[in-house]
Write an enzyme that holds these catalytic residues in place. Structure first.
Site, mmCIF file in Angstrom:
data_model
loop_
_atom_site.group_PDB
_atom_site.id
_atom_site.type_symbol
_atom_site.label_atom_id
_atom_site.label_comp_id
_atom_site.label_asym_id
_atom_site.label_seq_id
_atom_site.Cartn_x
_atom_site.Cartn_y
_atom_site.Cartn_z
ATOM 1 N N LEU A 15 0.500 -1.112 -0.762
ATOM 2 C CA LEU A 15 0.137 0.093 0.031
ATOM 3 C C LEU A 15 1.148 1.313 0.004
ATOM 4 O O LEU A 15 0.632 2.016 -0.263
ATOM 5 C CB LEU A 15 -0.963 -0.016 1.002
ATOM 6 C CG LEU A 15 -1.760 -0.761 0.971
ATOM 7 C CD1 LEU A 15 -2.761 -0.970 2.569
ATOM 8 C CD2 LEU A 15 -3.485 -0.464 -0.024
ATOM 9 N N GLY A 16 1.996 1.245 0.147
ATOM 10 C CA GLY A 16 2.807 2.171 -0.105
ATOM 11 C C GLY A 16 3.590 2.507 1.411
ATOM 12 O O GLY A 16 3.509 3.504 1.381
ATOM 13 N N GLY A 18 5.800 2.057 2.757
ATOM 14 C CA GLY A 18 7.348 2.872 3.401
ATOM 15 C C GLY A 18 7.059 4.152 2.952
ATOM 16 O O GLY A 18 8.144 4.890 3.320
ATOM 17 N N LYS A 191 -15.444 1.490 -0.092
ATOM 18 C CA LYS A 191 -15.949 0.525 0.931
ATOM 19 C C LYS A 191 -14.691 0.174 1.757
ATOM 20 O O LYS A 191 -13.911 -0.097 1.912
ATOM 21 C CB LYS A 191 -15.786 -0.776 0.410
ATOM 22 C CG LYS A 191 -16.846 -0.725 -0.731
ATOM 23 C CD LYS A 191 -17.711 -1.227 -0.261
ATOM 24 C CE LYS A 191 -18.763 -1.886 -1.775
ATOM 25 N NZ LYS A 191 -20.705 -1.246 -0.906
ATOM 26 N N GLN A 196 -12.649 -1.584 8.469
ATOM 27 C CA GLN A 196 -13.449 -2.299 9.828
ATOM 28 C C GLN A 196 -12.754 -3.410 10.180
ATOM 29 O O GLN A 196 -12.414 -3.043 11.627
ATOM 30 C CB GLN A 196 -14.511 -1.906 9.624
ATOM 31 C CG GLN A 196 -14.883 -0.348 8.911
ATOM 32 C CD GLN A 196 -17.240 -0.830 8.781
ATOM 33 O OE1 GLN A 196 -17.965 -2.067 9.909
ATOM 34 N NE2 GLN A 196 -17.611 -0.405 7.746
ATOM 35 N N CYS A 383 27.493 -1.435 -12.197
ATOM 36 C CA CYS A 383 27.585 -3.418 -11.896
ATOM 37 C C CYS A 383 28.257 -4.100 -13.059
ATOM 38 O O CYS A 383 28.709 -4.062 -13.802
ATOM 39 C CB CYS A 383 27.398 -4.028 -10.423
ATOM 40 S SG CYS A 383 27.632 -4.229 -9.235
ATOM 41 N N GLN A 387 31.037 -3.980 -15.865
ATOM 42 C CA GLN A 387 31.641 -5.469 -16.207
ATOM 43 C C GLN A 387 31.320 -5.923 -17.494
ATOM 44 O O GLN A 387 31.860 -5.946 -18.590
ATOM 45 C CB GLN A 387 31.094 -6.736 -15.469
ATOM 46 C CG GLN A 387 31.287 -6.585 -13.789
ATOM 47 C CD GLN A 387 31.280 -7.110 -13.374
ATOM 48 O OE1 GLN A 387 30.080 -8.505 -13.481
ATOM 49 N NE2 GLN A 387 31.639 -7.327 -11.693
ATOM 50 N N HIS A 518 27.120 1.064 -7.401
ATOM 51 C CA HIS A 518 25.856 1.715 -7.324
ATOM 52 C C HIS A 518 25.243 2.761 -6.868
ATOM 53 O O HIS A 518 25.298 3.449 -6.136
ATOM 54 C CB HIS A 518 25.036 0.976 -6.179
ATOM 55 C CG HIS A 518 25.068 -1.313 -7.009
ATOM 56 N ND1 HIS A 518 24.410 -1.197 -8.353
ATOM 57 C CD2 HIS A 518 25.548 -1.781 -6.598
ATOM 58 C CE1 HIS A 518 24.285 -2.292 -8.493
ATOM 59 N NE2 HIS A 518 25.131 -2.950 -7.133
ATOM 60 N N GLU A 520 23.132 5.081 -7.779
ATOM 61 C CA GLU A 520 21.858 4.735 -7.083
ATOM 62 C C GLU A 520 21.865 5.309 -5.901
ATOM 63 O O GLU A 520 20.533 5.979 -5.676
ATOM 64 C CB GLU A 520 21.106 4.155 -8.522
ATOM 65 C CG GLU A 520 21.035 2.722 -7.325
ATOM 66 C CD GLU A 520 22.046 1.944 -8.334
ATOM 67 O OE1 GLU A 520 23.097 2.236 -8.679
ATOM 68 O OE2 GLU A 520 21.695 0.972 -8.710
HETATM 69 N N1 GLN Z 1 27.336 -10.352 -11.059
HETATM 70 C C1 GLN Z 1 28.289 -9.526 -11.062
HETATM 71 C C2 GLN Z 1 29.017 -9.868 -9.631
HETATM 72 O O1 GLN Z 1 28.689 -9.962 -8.724
HETATM 73 C C3 GLN Z 1 27.510 -7.798 -10.392
HETATM 74 C C4 GLN Z 1 26.411 -7.303 -9.715
HETATM 75 C C5 GLN Z 1 25.672 -6.305 -9.990
HETATM 76 O O2 GLN Z 1 25.004 -5.804 -10.791
HETATM 77 N N2 GLN Z 1 25.504 -6.049 -8.494
HETATM 78 O O3 GLN Z 1 29.511 -9.173 -9.477
#
Ligand code: GLN
Length: 548
Positions: A15-16, A18, A191, A196, A383, A387, A518, A520
């Site tokens: 339901l969101g 977080g 509803k 309830q 990542c 690679q 990462h 992000e």
């Molecule tokens: N599978 C790759 C590794 O284990 C990359 C992992 C990832 O992208 N988080 O190194």
């Protein structure tokens, strides 16, 4: 003394909770309070690290290297407090800890039971997590209890919260319950019955919610709120409507407009400065008024299940906010590229290959990277994406035919990406792993500070050093580094201890960067993230400026 806000969920999951919890946290933070957050997960897994992204969505990695629930990502995007491994725990961790204590003899011959041993352990974990920020001086800890009220598995958590409230005293806790108020068709009445029942269930176990947050497709009328109020014994002002919005960054305003923060503060007998949500309003305004549109192709595996790319999708949206653009993400399944070729990529302004594990669709991702490199499409590899960019470069530029990562071809002639057996973790401890290591907890994880080489694009983005979070097993194989660099690959950042490649670039390309970490996980809507912002800006420049 830290005050606690417990948030439970009713009727259905997803339901969101977080986002709602984090939005309340953002309002309270804007009122000058020191807020921290915790997520309690009722499943038996010790952490979500080994769970399928199909089932659990993204695994969010904290600065200290914990693999946690994706809600912690929301917390860090909404408030400035940094989450750690203590801010998220599971039933599995609780039992693990209790069983270890029992084996050590800590319970002195007592029969170990769910009540009090498991519930006490849960309370200790909550207090430990809440005290972990602000040197134990947080004003408020918001505790999100995962699962749905009525589930067998979340009962010990609810019981622990109930017991805890008893010892805290009335002005030191608030119970909030987020439920669904459905309608059978989009125009029919809402509803209230499931709500309830869900509140009754809570009351059966001794929890009397102070606030009911009603998630519905539209704003709930005051008649419907009055009905919920009467049946659940909660004042009508505390029955809050949480309607669907097109951006999660509108939720703080939705809650504040109904004075949720005032209700919480008055229950807790505090009166901090008034809320200031101008920053959130500004963000929403920018989201709604972009000056251009760009399309980024995300070449992945879980393209039908975008929960597994939560932070990445948010980071891209943040880059849009900070470049006044609307970034449309086109999800492209890499297996479709394998089947149908790179024509699918034709109209994209940028190409992004995110992180991932496992064999499926790898060659399609390499084809997409090759396409981006040769056609000079701005490319970001994260990542696994980085690679594979190294694999593509090795095969097609450095002449290492059929080069691969040993993750996908254990007997490849040119293992340009491979496992390293030994490395220092973020606390300086030596970690070891091999092909036969346990899957749980054998990754290089957490944030590390890394120097950036001067005169590189990476340096123009980050400056002298970067501090980013990792979650991977495989590394660029240093035995091939010289060959790759001699062929033109730029390694613009590597770890100082083991010389592990962290960032790669290539020459003569508008924007081509691969990162082993990462980025992000550290992007916030307020600040964006320099790498994503630079990537999106490069795409805009290429699309709108260079083409003039
Ligand atoms: N599978 C790759 C590794 O284990 C990359 C992992 C990832 O992208 N988080 O190194």
């Amino acid at each position: 003394m830290i005050k606690y806000i417990f948030i439970t969920g009713g009727v259905v999951s997803s339901l969101g909770k977080g986002v709602t919890a984090a939005s309340l946290a953002a309002i309270l933070e804007s009122r000058g309070l020191r807020v921290t957050m915790l997520k309690l997960d009722p499943y038996i897994n010790v952490d979500p690290g080994t769970m399928s992204p199909f089932q659990h969505g993204e695994v969010f990695v904290t600065e200290d290297g914990a693999e946690t629930d994706l809600d912690l990502g929301h917390y860090e995007r909404f408030i400035s407090t940094k989450m750690t491994r203590l801010n998220n725990f599971t039933t599995g961790q609780i039992y693990d800890s209790v069983i270890k204590k029992e084996r050590r003899g800590d319970y002195l011959g007592n029969t170990v039971q769910v009540i009090p041993h498991i519930t006490n352990e849960i309370q200790e974990f909550i207090v430990r997590g809440a005290n972990n920020s602000f040197e134990g001086n947080a004003d408020i800890a918001i505790v999100e209890i995962g699962g749905t009220v009525g589930d067998i598995e979340s009962l010990p958590f609810l019981e622990a919260a109930r017991q805890m409230s008893l010892s805290l005293g009335r002005s030191n806790f608030v119970f909030m319950h987020l439920t669904l108020v459905p309608s059978v068709s989009s125009f029919s009445e809402l509803k209230t019955k499931p709500t309830q029942h869900s509140v009754q269930k809570l009351r059966e176990i001794g929890i009397f919610p102070d606030v009911i947050l009603c998630r519905a497709s539209r704003r709930i009328s005051s008649e419907e709120r009055a009905k919920i109020s009467m049946f659940s014994n909660v004042p009508i002002e505390s029955v809050i409507s949480v309607w669907n919005v097109d951006s999660i960054y509108k939720v703080p305003s939705v809650l504040q407009e109904q004075r949720v923060d005032d209700i919480v503060c008055s229950t807790m007998l505090i009166n901090p400065e008034p809320a200031d949500l101008s920053i959130w309003r500004k963000l929403v305004d920018r989201i709604e008024n972009p000056s251009c549109d760009i399309d980024i192709g995300m070449i992945g595996k879980y393209t039908d299940f975008t929960e597994s790319y939560k932070s990445l999708i948010e980071a891209i949206a943040h880059a849009g906010i900070h470049t006044n653009s609307r970034v449309n993400i086109k999800y492209i399944n890499s297996e479709d590229i394998e089947k149908n070729g790179t024509d699918l990529l034709k109209n994209l302004d940028g190409i992004l290959v995110p992180g991932g594990f496992g064999n499926r669709g790898i060659e399609g991702k390499i084809m997409a990277i090759n396409y981006a490199r040769e056609n000079k499409i701005p490319f970001l590899g994260i990542c696994l994406g980085m690679q594979l960019a190294v694999v593509e470069f090795a095969r097609n530029v450095a002449g290492l035919k059929n080069a691969n990562s040993t993750e996908f071809d254990a007997s490849t002639e040119f293992p340009v990406i491979a496992l390293i057996n030994e490395w220092k973790d973020i606390s300086g401890q030596i970690e070891r792993r091999s092909i036969n290591s346990d899957k749980g907890g054998t990754l290089r994880k957490g944030a590390q500070s890394i120097f950036v080489m001067k005169n590189t694009k990476t340096h123009s983005i980050y400056g002298d050093s970067l501090y980013e979070r990792h979650r991977h097993r495989y590394e660029v194989n240093n035995n091939y580094l010289k060959c790759l660099i001699d062929s033109g690959l730029i390694v613009s950042a590597s770890t100082s201890s083991e010389n592990l490649t962290e960032v790669i670039e290539i020459k003569d390309h508008p924007w081509f960067i691969g990162v082993q970490f990462h980025p992000e996980f550290t992007s916030t809507p307020r600040n964006g993230h320099p790498l994503f912002i630079d990537y999106v800006r490069a795409i805009i420049n290429k699309k709108f400026i260079k083409s003039i």
